[in-house]
Design a protein around this motif. Structure first.
Motif, mmCIF file in Angstrom:
data_model
loop_
_atom_site.group_PDB
_atom_site.id
_atom_site.type_symbol
_atom_site.label_atom_id
_atom_site.label_comp_id
_atom_site.label_asym_id
_atom_site.label_seq_id
_atom_site.Cartn_x
_atom_site.Cartn_y
_atom_site.Cartn_z
ATOM 1 N N ALA A 76 0.831 -1.213 0.000
ATOM 2 C CA ALA A 76 0.000 0.000 0.000
ATOM 3 C C ALA A 76 0.859 1.253 0.000
ATOM 4 O O ALA A 76 0.566 2.213 -0.726
ATOM 5 N N ASP A 77 1.920 1.259 0.787
ATOM 6 C CA ASP A 77 2.814 2.412 0.853
ATOM 7 C C ASP A 77 3.446 2.695 -0.508
ATOM 8 O O ASP A 77 3.496 3.841 -0.964
ATOM 9 N N TRP A 80 0.727 3.886 -3.000
ATOM 10 C CA TRP A 80 0.315 5.244 -2.656
ATOM 11 C C TRP A 80 1.351 6.262 -3.157
ATOM 12 O O TRP A 80 1.001 7.300 -3.706
ATOM 13 N N ALA A 88 -4.399 5.040 -5.111
ATOM 14 C CA ALA A 88 -3.721 3.762 -5.291
ATOM 15 C C ALA A 88 -4.679 2.847 -6.040
ATOM 16 O O ALA A 88 -5.885 2.875 -5.803
ATOM 17 N N GLU A 121 -7.867 6.681 -0.360
ATOM 18 C CA GLU A 121 -7.297 6.735 0.983
ATOM 19 C C GLU A 121 -6.316 5.577 1.138
ATOM 20 O O GLU A 121 -6.649 4.424 0.837
ATOM 21 N N LYS A 122 -5.130 5.883 1.610
ATOM 22 C CA LYS A 122 -4.087 4.874 1.770
ATOM 23 C C LYS A 122 -4.522 3.764 2.731
ATOM 24 O O LYS A 122 -4.290 2.576 2.474
ATOM 25 N N GLN A 126 -4.668 -0.261 2.034
ATOM 26 C CA GLN A 126 -3.930 -1.210 2.870
ATOM 27 C C GLN A 126 -4.856 -2.278 3.438
ATOM 28 O O GLN A 126 -4.525 -3.464 3.432
ATOM 29 N N SER A 154 -1.487 2.641 -10.726
ATOM 30 C CA SER A 154 -1.448 3.668 -9.694
ATOM 31 C C SER A 154 -0.710 4.903 -10.210
ATOM 32 O O SER A 154 -1.121 6.034 -9.996
#
Length: 159
Positions: A76-77, A80, A88, A121-122, A126, A154
Motif C-alpha cells: 500500500a505504501d 500510494w 492507489a 485513501e491509503k 492497505q 497507480s
C-alpha cells in the motif's frame, strides 16, 4: 511474461525464525521488485508497527499474521507513493474476463481477467490488500505481476 515471472509471488521465510521478516527472492527480473518491497517491509516493522519489542527484536520472530500485515503495509505504501499520494490502484485476478483478445493481443488467461480497484485513501487500500493478501503471497497467485500492474495503474500510463 516469462515462466519465472508467472511463478513469482511474495513468499516470506518461516514465521518465528530469525529471518521471518525476509522475502525469499530467486535470481532474475523479479528480484528487483521483491527487494524494493522488502525495504518497505523492514521500514514498517522497525518504525511504524506498534510493538513492545526493541528495534532489532521487531524483525525476528514475527508470525504469519504479522508477515501479512507488513506485506500489506509495504504494498500500500509503495502504491500510494506511485499514485502521487492521492490514489492507489490494486489489481486482482477474477474469474470473469474483462478484456476481449484481439488481433493485437495474445490472451494469456491472466491479464484479461485483471480487475482494478481504486482507492483515494491509503488506509483503505492497505486494508483491502490485507483482506486479499493471499492474492499476492499465495503460490500460483502471480503476486509479483499483480503488484507490477498495480504500480503501473497507480502511477497512470500518462505519467
Amino acid at each position: 511474461f516469462t515462466c519465472e515471472w508467472t511463478k513469482a509471488y511474495f513468499r516470506f521465510r518461516e514465521p518465528y525464525s530469525d529471518l521471518a521478516y525476509a522475502l525469499e527472492a530467486g535470481k532474475g527480473g523479479t528480484r528487483t521488485i521483491l527487494m524494493a518491497v522488502q525495504a518497505h517491509i523492514i521500514k514498517y516493522l522497525l518504525f511504524i508497527r506498534n510493538t513492545e519489542y526493541t528495534h532489532l527484536e521487531r524483525l525476528c520472530g514475527i508470525n504469519r499474521q504479522e508477515q501479512g500485515e507488513a506485506l500489506a503495509a509495504a504494498l500500500a505504501d509503495t502504491l500510494w507513493a506511485a499514485g502521487g499520494g492521492g490514489r492507489a490502484v490494486v489489481c486482482l485476478v477474477t474469474a470473469a474476463v474483462h478484456v476481449t483478445p484481439s488481433r493485437d493481443y495474445k490472451a494469456d488467461n491472466f491479464t484479461e481477467r485483471i480487475q482494478l480497484f481504486e482507492f483515494s485513501e491509503k488506509a483503505a487500500a492497505q486494508e483491502f490488500i490485507f483482506d486479499h493478501i493471499n492474492c499476492f503471497k499465495g503460490e500460483g497467485s502471480h503476486g509479483v505481476i499483480l503488484f507490477l500492474y498495480s504500480l503501473i495503474f497507480s502511477r497512470t500510463l500518462a505519467r
